[in-house]
Design a protein around this motif. Structure first.
Motif, PDB file in Angstrom:
ATOM      1  N   GLN A   1      93.199   1.437  39.452  1.00  0.00           N
ATOM      2  CA  GLN A   1      92.407   0.240  39.137  1.00  0.00           C
ATOM      3  C   GLN A   1      93.318  -0.971  38.975  1.00  0.00           C
ATOM      4  OE1 GLN A   1      90.330   1.468  35.622  1.00  0.00           O
ATOM      5  NE2 GLN A   1      88.660   2.406  36.778  1.00  0.00           N
TER       6      GLN A   1
ATOM      7  N   SER B   1      84.133  -0.587  39.146  1.00  0.00           N
ATOM      8  CA  SER B   1      84.267  -0.189  37.753  1.00  0.00           C
ATOM      9  C   SER B   1      85.469  -0.873  37.113  1.00  0.00           C
ATOM     10  CB  SER B   1      84.384   1.332  37.644  1.00  0.00           C
ATOM     11  OG  SER B   1      85.644   1.732  38.115  1.00  0.00           O
TER      12      SER B   1
ATOM     13  N   GLN C   1      93.556  -7.977  44.122  1.00  0.00           N
ATOM     14  CA  GLN C   1      92.541  -9.031  44.066  1.00  0.00           C
ATOM     15  C   GLN C   1      93.159 -10.362  43.650  1.00  0.00           C
ATOM     16  OE1 GLN C   1      89.821  -7.176  41.404  1.00  0.00           O
ATOM     17  NE2 GLN C   1      88.646  -6.192  43.045  1.00  0.00           N
TER      18      GLN C   1
ATOM     19  N   VAL D   1      94.332  -2.197  42.341  1.00  0.00           N
ATOM     20  CA  VAL D   1      93.227  -2.921  42.966  1.00  0.00           C
ATOM     21  C   VAL D   1      93.122  -4.332  42.385  1.00  0.00           C
ATOM     22  CG1 VAL D   1      90.711  -2.984  43.168  1.00  0.00           C
ATOM     23  CG2 VAL D   1      91.943  -0.863  43.601  1.00  0.00           C
TER      24      VAL D   1
ATOM     25  N   LEU E   1      85.239   2.241  42.961  1.00  0.00           N
ATOM     26  CA  LEU E   1      86.329   2.238  42.002  1.00  0.00           C
ATOM     27  C   LEU E   1      86.671   0.836  41.510  1.00  0.00           C
ATOM     28  CD1 LEU E   1      88.962   4.806  42.839  1.00  0.00           C
ATOM     29  CD2 LEU E   1      89.337   3.122  41.058  1.00  0.00           C
ATOM     30  N   SER E   2      86.764  -0.052  42.477  1.00  0.00           N
ATOM     31  CA  SER E   2      87.148  -1.404  42.089  1.00  0.00           C
ATOM     32  C   SER E   2      86.022  -2.087  41.306  1.00  0.00           C
ATOM     33  CB  SER E   2      87.508  -2.222  43.315  1.00  0.00           C
ATOM     34  OG  SER E   2      86.397  -2.282  44.171  1.00  0.00           O
TER      35      SER E   2
ATOM     36  N   GLN F   1      94.193   6.413  50.253  1.00  0.00           N
ATOM     37  CA  GLN F   1      92.958   6.114  50.982  1.00  0.00           C
ATOM     38  C   GLN F   1      92.065   5.187  50.159  1.00  0.00           C
ATOM     39  OE1 GLN F   1      91.108   9.640  52.500  1.00  0.00           O
ATOM     40  NE2 GLN F   1      89.175   8.616  52.893  1.00  0.00           N
ATOM     41  N   GLN F   2      92.087   5.372  48.843  1.00  0.00           N
ATOM     42  CA  GLN F   2      91.218   4.548  48.000  1.00  0.00           C
ATOM     43  C   GLN F   2      91.716   3.127  47.808  1.00  0.00           C
ATOM     44  OE1 GLN F   2      90.359   6.538  44.329  1.00  0.00           O
ATOM     45  NE2 GLN F   2      89.500   8.285  45.412  1.00  0.00           N
TER      46      GLN F   2
ATOM     47  N   MET G   1      84.743  -1.816  56.269  1.00  0.00           N
ATOM     48  CA  MET G   1      85.021  -0.738  55.319  1.00  0.00           C
ATOM     49  C   MET G   1      86.398  -0.917  54.694  1.00  0.00           C
ATOM     50  SD  MET G   1      84.758   3.316  55.971  1.00  0.00           S
ATOM     51  CE  MET G   1      86.439   3.762  55.802  1.00  0.00           C
ATOM     52  N   HIS G   2      86.537  -1.964  53.986  1.00  0.00           N
ATOM     53  CA  HIS G   2      87.815  -2.215  53.324  1.00  0.00           C
ATOM     54  C   HIS G   2      87.889  -1.335  52.084  1.00  0.00           C
ATOM     55  CE1 HIS G   2      91.084  -4.452  51.454  1.00  0.00           C
ATOM     56  NE2 HIS G   2      91.385  -4.755  52.691  1.00  0.00           N
ATOM     57  N   PRO G   3      88.924  -0.536  51.956  1.00  0.00           N
ATOM     58  CA  PRO G   3      88.955   0.435  50.870  1.00  0.00           C
ATOM     59  C   PRO G   3      88.905  -0.216  49.483  1.00  0.00           C
ATOM     60  CG  PRO G   3      90.840   0.682  52.344  1.00  0.00           C
ATOM     61  CD  PRO G   3      90.106  -0.514  52.786  1.00  0.00           C
ATOM     62  N   ILE G   4      89.281  -1.478  49.422  1.00  0.00           N
ATOM     63  CA  ILE G   4      89.294  -2.123  48.111  1.00  0.00           C
ATOM     64  C   ILE G   4      87.875  -2.331  47.601  1.00  0.00           C
ATOM     65  CG2 ILE G   4      89.840  -4.343  47.034  1.00  0.00           C
ATOM     66  CD1 ILE G   4      92.488  -4.166  48.498  1.00  0.00           C
TER      67      ILE G   4
ATOM     68  N   CYS H   1      94.630   1.541  49.519  1.00  0.00           N
ATOM     69  CA  CYS H   1      95.424   0.825  50.519  1.00  0.00           C
ATOM     70  C   CYS H   1      94.568   0.345  51.677  1.00  0.00           C
ATOM     71  CB  CYS H   1      96.530   1.726  51.057  1.00  0.00           C
ATOM     72  SG  CYS H   1      97.717   2.163  49.800  1.00  0.00           S
TER      73      CYS H   1
END
Ligand SMILES: Nc1ncnc2c1ncn2[C@@H]1O[C@H](COP(=O)(O)OP(=O)(O)OP(=O)(O)O)[C@@H](O)[C@H]1O
Ligand SMILES: [Mg+2]
Lengths: 369, 318
Positions: A186, B11, A193, A189, B8-9, A209-210, B1-4, A212
């Motif tokens: 998190q 939350s 941002q 991420v 998850l992000s 994968q989540q 489909m950007h993984p960011i 990048c």
């Protein structure tokens, strides 16, 4: 590759050209051409010993390349290292700190070493960063009493202390518990941002994968793939079709091949696989005869209805159709397996055209199997 | 489909503690010129030294030993009617005793501190923490040298002042004969030089330990190298002297000249010359001061250059 040509020079954060490092006869990193763009969360993958840490060390100027060069923020790491380092935060391998100092005092050391002024604002920033990695309650504890996860958090805190533009993290979730892993993800991420560029080396493929958007895959020092995660995921998407008998499977195989020849170009490949869909789907083989009742169709997952229709036209009815989402893990395993087979021949796959390197090239470079 | 853009992000954005408390304090940078960076790093090195248990224990041992030495002298002076022993507790002799106590056994402590401060960065792996922050490797090395110099200055000053104070306080308990006047400008000057030489004495062995620590990339190498050098020098001097009498010609001349280039001999020469003025002790050596000083400075320059070059060139792989 076109997007790279079109982007502004300013937006290239890391670029290496034919970066090579040999330790004696062992070529740890071979002819590496990386491009990391501003705002990327760049996953740097590879099996153990593939040269990830060595590359990070070269980027940070800890070790000298045997050949080739690395540019960060458009500056050559060979000549302008101090200016580059002041804009980077990094954790190399397991973080290390002074064991007799507390976490907070260790960050004070880092602040002094990073040219931060001795000022209440610096102390405030240290407290905030400690809070961010949830170490504040243990900040007064001597570092040698920290658990592995706490050490990792302190490493990340040190990397973030100077609010760097580029953050290099070498397996940052190593040793963290599941909750800790999620928190770090998190955090990554959130940093992304904020417009930070993150270079993340990792073994944990679902993690990459989540978070990048781009990855590079290294295998025995050779770059075997570099590109968008989404493209890579699409590549490994496939559909598994289980027929009721081997004969039906053969008929279905023929039907799909004909469809492809007639213009269904979304079917990239079809293979008969000898094992059920749930076990080892990656280990496809041209298995013969009775066992092969399952077909693996390399095609986008959303095409499964069309496949069903195609088969139905020929009076072939599948026992089951499993659309499989692409996973980085699968793509990774396939790519590294292929690289294993082709040896050094695969080295050029993901590379970019490279200008001539400076420096010494060791004998035998690039010839390693 | 950007993984960011995954759940998850989302939350992460919503209400997690992590999301709220992103650092708001700005990064306030200090001056960035070479000297300012060097001074900041020196302060950092001193902070680390000060916080290390090893330094604290060493300081405690040195202070306690000084106390013990003077207390022993105090005990010896019990049956001394003439007041000769009591006089040892007072300056100028007490200064000499304090400094000799600091130099003879505690050069080893300085070697241990310096060797582990340089080699320890490699042993612990913290070297990569420092070398990836911005200042150059040379600045980090110079900061260590500066910190050790300050450490030597503080150490010798504190030990000699403690010696003077402890000796004086103990002498109050005895019938002390009124001391012969010694406090002249010339005496003060020579005492100043004497103390500077004592500091230099420690510092040069600190440099040797730093050198070996960097050369061998470990505390053990720094400490071992420094101590071996310290203990071996007098032995080499002796051997040269003895063997020079057994052979003739140029070899003999060489063996006789060699001890003049040993660190310990040159330091002893310099200190003895000052001691002659301060304590009236006899000067043992005929070596000129300037020559001795040149030899010692050459050692420092040579050792630091090699250490700096190694430090600058080498790959940091631990
Ligand atoms: N100092 C060194 N001397 C000799 N060989 C080295 C040195 N450092 C690394 N290597 C070799 O270089 C290769 C790459 O090592 P590196 O640490 O970069 O791998 P890695 O991808 O980070 O692996 P891991 O995933 O296990 O962290 C390995 O074969 C390793 O043995
Ligand atoms: Mg590694």
């Amino acid at each position: 590759m076109n997007d790279i040509m079109l982007t502004e020079e300013d937006d290239i954060i890391i670029s290496t050209t034919r970066l090579t490092k040999a330790f004696g006869n062992l070529v740890a990193v071979n002819d590496l051409n990386l491009r990391v763009m501003r705002g990327d969360v760049f996953g740097f993958l590879g099996p153990n010993g593939s040269g990830k840490t060595t590359t990070i060390r070269m980027l940070l100027g800890l070790i000298r390349p045997t050949a080739g060069r690395a540019f960060i923020f458009g500056m050559d790491t060979h000549y302008q290292l101090p200016r580059i380092l002041r804009r980077i935060g990094a954790v190399v391998e397991t973080p290390v700190f002074y064991p007799y100092l507390s976490g907070r005092d260790n960050l004070r050391i880092i602040a002094a070493a990073s040219d931060m002024a001795r000022h209440p604002l610096t102390d405030k920033r240290i407290e905030e960063i400690l809070e961010l990695v949830e170490l504040r309650s243990q900040a007064g504890l001597a570092y040698h009493k920290y658990s592995l996860g706490m050490k990792q958090r302190l490493g990340i805190a040190a990397a973030l202390l100077t609010d760097p533009e580029l953050i290099l993290l070498d397996e940052p979730t190593n040793g963290l518990d599941p909750v800790g892993m999620v928190e770090i993800r998190q955090l990554i991420v959130r940093l992304a941002q904020q417009g930070k560029t993150i270079f993340l080396s990792s073994h944990i493929l679902h993690e990459v994968q989540q978070v990048c958007n781009r990855v590079a895959i290294l295998h025995r020092g050779n770059l075997i793939k570099q590109g968008d995660v989404s493209a890579l995921l699409r590549q490994s998407e496939h559909i598994l079709i289980r027929m009721n008998s081997a004969a039906e499977a053969r008929a279905a195989l023929q039907a799909l091949q004909e469809a492809r020849e007639r213009g269904a170009s979304w079917i990239k490949a079809i293979v008969a696989v000898g094992v059920g869909p749930s076990e080892q789907p990656g280990k496809a083989s041209e298995a013969s005869g009775e066992v092969a009742t399952t077909l693996r169709v390399e095609a986008p997952a959303e095409r499964s209805a069309e496949i069903n229709a195609l088969l139905a036209q020929r009076n072939l009815f599948a026992a089951a159709i499993h659309p499989q989402e692409g996973s980085l893990e699968e793509a990774f395993l396939e790519l590294t397996a292929a690289a294993q087979l082709h040896g050094a021949a695969a080295s050029g796959l993901g590379g970019l055209p490279a200008p001539a390197p400076y420096g010494r090239i060791v004998p035998g470079e690039g010839k390693r199997q | 489909m950007h993984p960011i853009d995954t759940g998850l992000s989302t939350s992460a954005r919503e209400g997690q503690p992590l999301a709220e408390q992103f650092a708001s304090a700005p990064v306030l940078l200090g001056r960035r010129d070479y000297l300012s960076v060097l001074l900041r790093l020196t302060a950092m090195e001193l902070y680390k030294l000060r916080r290390r248990p090893l330094t604290r224990i060493s300081a405690l041992i040195a202070l306690l030993t000084t106390l013990l030495v003077f207390f022993a002298l105090f005990l010896f002076s019990t049956g001394d009617g003439s007041g000769q022993v009591v006089r040892l507790l007072l300056p100028p002799t007490s200064l000499n005793i304090a400094v000799q106590t600091a130099l003879t056994p505690f050069t080893i402590l300085i070697i241990i501190i310096a060797g582990s401060t340089a080699g320890g960065e490699y042993t612990q792996g913290t070297i990569r923490l420092l070398f990836t922050r911005g200042p150059t490797r040379t600045q980090f090395l110079l900061a260590k040298v500066g910190a050790m110099l300050i450490c030597c200055i503080v150490g010798i000053s504190v030990l000699s002042i403690s010696g003077l104070v402890i000796g004086y306080l103990l002498s109050l308990l005895r019938q002390a004969p009124s001391p012969a006047p010694f406090l002249t400008t010339s005496w003060l000057l020579h005492t100043g030089l004497f103390l500077l030489l004592a500091i230099f004495n420690w510092f040069i062995f600190a440099v040797i330990a730093l050198f070996f620590g960097i050369l061998g990339r470990s505390s053990a190498a720094g400490i071992g190298g420094g101590i071996v050098w310290y203990l071996l020098e007098p032995i080499i001097g002796q051997i040269c002297q003895l063997s020079s009498e057994l052979v003739q010609g140029p070899v003999s001349a060489f063996l006789r000249a060699l001890p003049d280039y040993l660190i310990g001999n040159n330091l002893a020469t310099l200190m003895a010359h000052q001691g002659y003025y301060i304590f009236g002790s006899s000067s043992i050596s005929t070596l000129p001061d300037a020559e001795a000083l040149t030899v010692l400075l050459a050692y420092i320059v040579l050792l630091l250059s090699i250490a700096g070059w190694l430090n600058h060139r080498r790959d940091i792989t631990n």
